[in-house]
Every structure is written in structure tokens, then in C-alpha cells.
Write a protein that holds these residues in place. Structure first.
Motif, PDB file in Angstrom:
ATOM      1  N   GLU A 170       0.847  -1.187   0.000  1.00 31.98           N
ATOM      2  CA  GLU A 170       0.000   0.000   0.000  1.00 31.98           C
ATOM      3  C   GLU A 170       0.887   1.243   0.000  1.00 31.98           C
ATOM      4  O   GLU A 170       2.027   1.198   0.464  1.00 31.98           O
ATOM      5  CB  GLU A 170      -0.966   0.026   1.187  1.00 31.98           C
ATOM      6  CG  GLU A 170      -0.333   0.124   2.543  1.00 31.98           C
ATOM      7  CD  GLU A 170       0.113  -1.222   3.086  1.00 31.98           C
ATOM      8  OE1 GLU A 170       1.041  -1.231   3.915  1.00 31.98           O
ATOM      9  OE2 GLU A 170      -0.450  -2.256   2.672  1.00 31.98           O
ATOM     10  N   THR A 171       0.358   2.315  -0.566  1.00 33.96           N
ATOM     11  CA  THR A 171       1.067   3.587  -0.557  1.00 33.96           C
ATOM     12  C   THR A 171       0.188   4.620   0.129  1.00 33.96           C
ATOM     13  O   THR A 171      -1.001   4.396   0.360  1.00 33.96           O
ATOM     14  CB  THR A 171       1.438   4.026  -1.991  1.00 33.96           C
ATOM     15  OG1 THR A 171       2.323   5.152  -1.928  1.00 33.96           O
ATOM     16  CG2 THR A 171       0.211   4.382  -2.815  1.00 33.96           C
ATOM     17  N   TYR A 172       0.765   5.751   0.477  1.00 37.84           N
ATOM     18  CA  TYR A 172       0.091   6.737   1.308  1.00 37.84           C
ATOM     19  C   TYR A 172      -0.384   7.928   0.482  1.00 37.84           C
ATOM     20  O   TYR A 172       0.344   8.438  -0.358  1.00 37.84           O
ATOM     21  CB  TYR A 172       1.035   7.235   2.404  1.00 37.84           C
ATOM     22  CG  TYR A 172       1.528   6.144   3.323  1.00 37.84           C
ATOM     23  CD1 TYR A 172       0.905   5.902   4.536  1.00 37.84           C
ATOM     24  CD2 TYR A 172       2.628   5.351   2.975  1.00 37.84           C
ATOM     25  CE1 TYR A 172       1.344   4.899   5.390  1.00 37.84           C
ATOM     26  CE2 TYR A 172       3.080   4.344   3.814  1.00 37.84           C
ATOM     27  CZ  TYR A 172       2.435   4.118   5.016  1.00 37.84           C
ATOM     28  OH  TYR A 172       2.869   3.129   5.840  1.00 37.84           O
ATOM     29  N   LYS A 209       2.125   8.313  -7.369  1.00 44.01           N
ATOM     30  CA  LYS A 209       2.607   9.405  -6.527  1.00 44.01           C
ATOM     31  C   LYS A 209       2.973  10.629  -7.370  1.00 44.01           C
ATOM     32  O   LYS A 209       2.771  11.763  -6.940  1.00 44.01           O
ATOM     33  CB  LYS A 209       3.827   8.949  -5.723  1.00 44.01           C
ATOM     34  CG  LYS A 209       3.557   7.749  -4.823  1.00 44.01           C
ATOM     35  CD  LYS A 209       2.594   8.069  -3.713  1.00 44.01           C
ATOM     36  CE  LYS A 209       3.241   8.859  -2.618  1.00 44.01           C
ATOM     37  NZ  LYS A 209       2.335   9.025  -1.439  1.00 44.01           N
ATOM     38  N   TRP A 247      -3.250  10.892   6.528  1.00 45.96           N
ATOM     39  CA  TRP A 247      -2.855   9.856   5.584  1.00 45.96           C
ATOM     40  C   TRP A 247      -3.929   8.789   5.470  1.00 45.96           C
ATOM     41  O   TRP A 247      -4.477   8.333   6.465  1.00 45.96           O
ATOM     42  CB  TRP A 247      -1.534   9.207   6.017  1.00 45.96           C
ATOM     43  CG  TRP A 247      -0.351  10.112   5.950  1.00 45.96           C
ATOM     44  CD1 TRP A 247       0.360  10.614   6.999  1.00 45.96           C
ATOM     45  CD2 TRP A 247       0.243  10.645   4.772  1.00 45.96           C
ATOM     46  NE1 TRP A 247       1.360  11.429   6.548  1.00 45.96           N
ATOM     47  CE2 TRP A 247       1.318  11.460   5.187  1.00 45.96           C
ATOM     48  CE3 TRP A 247      -0.012  10.519   3.407  1.00 45.96           C
ATOM     49  CZ2 TRP A 247       2.136  12.153   4.283  1.00 45.96           C
ATOM     50  CZ3 TRP A 247       0.790  11.203   2.503  1.00 45.96           C
ATOM     51  CH2 TRP A 247       1.849  12.003   2.934  1.00 45.96           C
ATOM     52  N   TYR A 302      -4.777   5.169   2.724  1.00 50.88           N
ATOM     53  CA  TYR A 302      -3.937   4.113   2.160  1.00 50.88           C
ATOM     54  C   TYR A 302      -4.519   3.570   0.856  1.00 50.88           C
ATOM     55  O   TYR A 302      -5.663   3.126   0.816  1.00 50.88           O
ATOM     56  CB  TYR A 302      -3.783   2.981   3.185  1.00 50.88           C
ATOM     57  CG  TYR A 302      -3.393   3.523   4.532  1.00 50.88           C
ATOM     58  CD1 TYR A 302      -2.067   3.805   4.841  1.00 50.88           C
ATOM     59  CD2 TYR A 302      -4.367   3.824   5.486  1.00 50.88           C
ATOM     60  CE1 TYR A 302      -1.711   4.350   6.064  1.00 50.88           C
ATOM     61  CE2 TYR A 302      -4.023   4.367   6.712  1.00 50.88           C
ATOM     62  CZ  TYR A 302      -2.688   4.634   7.001  1.00 50.88           C
ATOM     63  OH  TYR A 302      -2.345   5.180   8.202  1.00 50.88           O
ATOM     64  N   LYS A 315      -2.596  11.740   1.098  1.00 50.41           N
ATOM     65  CA  LYS A 315      -3.090  12.642   2.134  1.00 50.41           C
ATOM     66  C   LYS A 315      -4.480  13.157   1.774  1.00 50.41           C
ATOM     67  O   LYS A 315      -4.712  13.675   0.682  1.00 50.41           O
ATOM     68  CB  LYS A 315      -2.125  13.807   2.330  1.00 50.41           C
ATOM     69  CG  LYS A 315      -2.458  14.698   3.518  1.00 50.41           C
ATOM     70  CD  LYS A 315      -1.286  15.582   3.916  1.00 50.41           C
ATOM     71  CE  LYS A 315      -0.197  14.796   4.633  1.00 50.41           C
ATOM     72  NZ  LYS A 315       0.856  15.684   5.195  1.00 50.41           N
ATOM     73  N   ARG A 373      -5.511   1.161   7.772  1.00 51.29           N
ATOM     74  CA  ARG A 373      -4.511   0.179   7.336  1.00 51.29           C
ATOM     75  C   ARG A 373      -4.487  -0.916   8.395  1.00 51.29           C
ATOM     76  O   ARG A 373      -3.731  -0.860   9.357  1.00 51.29           O
ATOM     77  CB  ARG A 373      -3.138   0.848   7.207  1.00 51.29           C
ATOM     78  CG  ARG A 373      -2.010  -0.067   6.742  1.00 51.29           C
ATOM     79  CD  ARG A 373      -0.739   0.747   6.570  1.00 51.29           C
ATOM     80  NE  ARG A 373       0.386  -0.072   6.132  1.00 51.29           N
ATOM     81  CZ  ARG A 373       1.306  -0.575   6.939  1.00 51.29           C
ATOM     82  NH1 ARG A 373       1.223  -0.329   8.254  1.00 51.29           N
ATOM     83  NH2 ARG A 373       2.289  -1.312   6.469  1.00 51.29           N
TER      84      ARG A 373
END
Length: 228
Positions: free
Chosen positions: A77-79, A179, A86, A88, A81, A108
Motif C-alpha cells: 500500500e502507498t500513502y 505518486k 494519511w 492508504y 493525504k 490500514r
């Protein structure tokens, strides 16, 4: 087929705007100007509504129509905002880097991981193995899937769980496109908006990877074609 009933703009113009926003790092106000240069006068608030409404529908169609992925998955998983906090983006790719599935979650934990695996398996063929990092929640989520298979008598459908301290970098590298597009957006104001935008970004990424079987056509035309 996606319904555009009630809209006062051509369907292709709406979908072109949605594609342009999720594929390139532009603001809604920049997109408003771009559309006006193409003869479509539309305000930024309407553009936002289009993305929130149509990007998830396009993503649902893309998941149905994408080419079959492999049975060896990499999951992480990536974050992202949202409202200063945050959240996920759960993601999985196969060993060739093809997108398996994706899901935005406010948490998460084991429940979120289980839900992700349920959706990913439901949208694809059953994997033979899943490679992940040392996350206990992700392992527990996939273990829950295996337990369900055991209880239902599906002895041959157990999924091998492979955990390594440093996740295979295929999925980490794949995060970079997501991202790169979201970073200039400086965070989202609402979870719904974030989820819709990420749905669109993921579809644009699948098109880049040739997963929708129309590699010869322009990317935006492939995106529009998903509406039926």
C-alpha cells in the motif's frame, strides 16, 4: 454502458476532461482553461463533479475488461493525504508489473486488507502466491481468505503467502506513477474525491501498460471507449 443522461455536454468532452485530469498533473482551474481553449466552456466545480461521478464508473469497466493478469502477485500500500491525514491506497501487481487491483482505505488494518484481497480475487483469477512485506495486517487479511477457502472445502485454492523484509521492488516502482500524479495535487479535501481521482489515475496507468487490449489507439480514446 455508462449513462450520461441529463448532461448538457457531449459525452466525449466530459470523458476527455476526466482523462486529462487523471493522466496529467493539472489543477481543475488549469483544466477549465484547457477545455475553454478547445471550445468547451465549463467551470472547475463542474469538472470536479465529472471526475467524482465518472472516474469510478470507468475504473469498474476497466477492471472487467483488462487482460488477465498472472497468478504471482506483489501487494503493498502507498500513502495519500486527505484532509491533512494519511489514507492508504492498497495495490497489487503481477510479476510482470501489470495492475491486478487497487482500493483506497481510510484504515490500514486486517479488515481493510481482507476487503482488498476479497475484491482483488473477485476481479481476477485466483493467485497461486502473493508476495508482501512484513505487515502483520496484510498477512492476516490473506490468511482470512485462506481460512474461508478451507471452511468451504476448497482444498486446492490455498494461496502461498511470502513475506520479505524489503518488498519486491516491482510494486514499489509501480507506486511512482501514482505518486507523481497525486503529489502536485497537494492533498485531497474529501475521501470520496480522492478515491474517484485515484480510480481514474489507476485506469490511465493500466492503459499506459497496455492492459486494455487497444495499444494502437490514443490513450484518451481507450479511456473513452470504456464508457461503451
Amino acid at each position: 454502458m455508462i449513462s450520461f443522461k441529463g448532461n448538457h455536454y457531449p459525452n466525449d468532452a466530459i470523458l476527455y476532461a476526466v482523462f486529462f485530469y487523471v493522466r496529467y498533473s493539472v489543477s481543475y482551474r488549469d483544466l477549465e482553461e484547457i477545455m475553454q481553449e478547445r471550445g468547451v466552456k465549463v467551470d472547475h466545480a463542474t469538472l470536479n463533479r465529472w471526475v467524482e461521478k465518472y472516474a469510478p464508473l470507468i475504473a469498474a469497466e476497466a477492471k472487467k475488461q483488462k487482460r488477465q493478469v498472472g497468478t504471482s502477485w506483489r501487494m503493498d500500500e502507498t500513502y495519500i493525504k486527505v484532509k491533512g491525514k494519511w489514507v492508504y491506497q492498497y495495490r497489487a501487481v503481477d510479476k510482470q508489473g501489470k495492475t491486478v487491483d487497487f482500493m483506497l482505505s481510510e484504515t490500514r488494518d486486517e479488515e481493510a486488507a481482507t476487503r482488498f484481497f476479497e475484491e482483488a480475487i473477485g476481479n481476477n483469477i485466483l493467485p497461486e502466491k502473493v508476495v508482501m512485506d512484513k505487515s502483520g495486517a496484510n498477512k492476516a487479511g490473506l490468511t482470512n481468505i485462506n481460512i474461508c477457502h478451507f471452511l468451504s472445502g476448497c482444498w486446492l485454492s490455498f494461496i502461498d503467502i511470502i513475506q520479505v523484509k524489503y518488498l519486491n521492488n516491482i510494486v514499489e516502482q509501480d507506486h511512482r506513477f501514482i505518486k507523481r500524479i497525486t503529489k502536485p495535487m497537494m492533498g485531497f479535501k474529501a475521501f470520496r474525491s480522492a478515491a474517484a481521482t485515484l480510480d481514474g489515475i489507476e485506469v490511465a496507468h493500466m492503459i499506459r501498460k497496455g492492459q486494455l487490449g487497444q495499444e494502437d489507439g490514443p490513450a484518451y480514446r481507450q479511456f473513452i471507449a470504456l464508457a461503451g
